[in-house]
Design a protein around this motif. Sequence first.
Motif, short mmCIF file in Angstrom:
data_model
loop_
_atom_site.label_atom_id
_atom_site.label_comp_id
_atom_site.label_asym_id
_atom_site.label_seq_id
_atom_site.Cartn_x
_atom_site.Cartn_y
_atom_site.Cartn_z
N VAL A 93 0.84 -1.20 0.00
CA VAL A 93 0.00 0.00 0.00
C VAL A 93 0.87 1.25 0.00
N SER A 94 0.36 2.27 -0.64
CA SER A 94 0.96 3.60 -0.55
C SER A 94 -0.18 4.58 -0.32
N TYR A 95 0.13 5.64 0.35
CA TYR A 95 -0.90 6.61 0.73
C TYR A 95 -0.73 7.87 -0.10
N ARG A 96 -1.85 8.39 -0.59
CA ARG A 96 -1.86 9.60 -1.41
C ARG A 96 -2.83 10.60 -0.79
N PRO A 97 -2.39 11.87 -0.68
CA PRO A 97 -3.29 12.89 -0.13
C PRO A 97 -4.51 13.09 -1.03
N ASN A 98 -5.62 13.40 -0.41
CA ASN A 98 -6.85 13.68 -1.16
C ASN A 98 -7.34 15.06 -0.75
N SER A 99 -8.51 15.44 -1.19
CA SER A 99 -9.03 16.77 -0.88
C SER A 99 -9.28 16.94 0.61
N ARG A 100 -9.61 15.84 1.28
CA ARG A 100 -9.83 15.90 2.73
C ARG A 100 -8.53 16.27 3.45
N THR A 101 -7.42 15.71 2.99
CA THR A 101 -6.12 16.01 3.59
C THR A 101 -5.80 17.49 3.46
N HIS A 102 -6.01 18.03 2.27
CA HIS A 102 -5.73 19.45 2.04
C HIS A 102 -6.67 20.34 2.84
N CYS A 118 1.61 20.00 8.76
CA CYS A 118 2.14 18.79 8.11
C CYS A 118 1.52 17.51 8.67
N LEU A 119 0.81 17.56 9.78
CA LEU A 119 0.26 16.34 10.39
C LEU A 119 -0.72 15.58 9.49
N PRO A 120 -1.67 16.23 8.79
CA PRO A 120 -2.57 15.44 7.93
C PRO A 120 -1.83 14.67 6.83
N TYR A 121 -0.66 15.18 6.43
CA TYR A 121 0.12 14.51 5.40
C TYR A 121 0.96 13.37 5.96
N CYS A 122 1.01 13.24 7.27
CA CYS A 122 1.75 12.16 7.91
C CYS A 122 0.83 11.06 8.46
N CYS A 126 -5.93 10.05 6.97
CA CYS A 126 -6.38 11.25 6.27
C CYS A 126 -6.16 11.15 4.77
N MET A 127 -5.62 10.03 4.28
CA MET A 127 -5.27 9.91 2.87
C MET A 127 -5.90 8.65 2.26
N ASP A 137 4.13 -5.78 -8.61
CA ASP A 137 4.11 -4.36 -8.30
C ASP A 137 3.23 -3.55 -9.25
N ARG A 138 2.14 -4.15 -9.74
CA ARG A 138 1.20 -3.44 -10.61
C ARG A 138 0.05 -2.92 -9.77
N TYR A 139 -0.53 -1.80 -10.22
CA TYR A 139 -1.63 -1.15 -9.52
C TYR A 139 -2.87 -2.03 -9.55
N LEU A 140 -3.53 -2.22 -8.38
CA LEU A 140 -4.73 -3.05 -8.28
C LEU A 140 -5.98 -2.23 -8.01
N GLY A 141 -5.89 -1.22 -7.16
CA GLY A 141 -7.07 -0.45 -6.85
C GLY A 141 -6.81 0.55 -5.74
N THR A 142 -7.81 1.35 -5.43
CA THR A 142 -7.70 2.40 -4.42
C THR A 142 -8.83 2.30 -3.43
N TYR A 143 -8.51 2.50 -2.18
CA TYR A 143 -9.51 2.65 -1.13
C TYR A 143 -9.67 4.13 -0.88
N ASP A 144 -10.83 4.68 -1.22
CA ASP A 144 -11.08 6.12 -1.07
C ASP A 144 -11.64 6.39 0.32
N ARG A 145 -11.02 7.28 1.01
CA ARG A 145 -11.54 7.73 2.31
C ARG A 145 -12.57 8.80 2.04
#
Length: 146
Positions: A93-102, A118-122, A126-127, A137-145
């Motif tokens: 898994v990798s985490y990506r910021p979304n509009s909620r994070t910003h 910087c806390l929401p980005y850590c 929140c992501m 290592d191919r992309y499978l899907g995203t879990y949207d918060r």
Amino acid sequence: MDPVYPAAPLEAPKGSVESHAVPEHQQLLPPAPPSYDQATSISAETTGPAPDIPASGTTTTQHTVVVVPSSPYGPEPMDVQCPHCHNYARTRVSYRPNSRTHLIALILCLFQLYCCVCLPYCISSCMNTNHYCGMCDRYLGTYDRK
């Protein structure tokens, strides 16, 4: 433990005459499924009675809502079979910021809590969570918060 199948093959009674001989391997097979044309055609028996049409000439329409889950993946790594390499592996898994994070970072700025921006980005909760196959290592899907 008793055997599930009879020890000897089933035979017709001695006095009966069979119209045709069926090989033993075909006796155990289930009947073949209907063809695509047979399965998709609408017969009068399956549609049921016609709905009553009001005398005023207006018709009622029924709407069916189908809810499709957005993603089978969750916020944590999970064991899946990769559709690309067909191996069973735990997702990376990798985490990506979304509009909620910003938005959280913006609210912290508005309250003049600059040291906490910087806390929401850590914080991973929140992501969004992107899932990748652990083997190829191919992309499978995203879990949207939400």
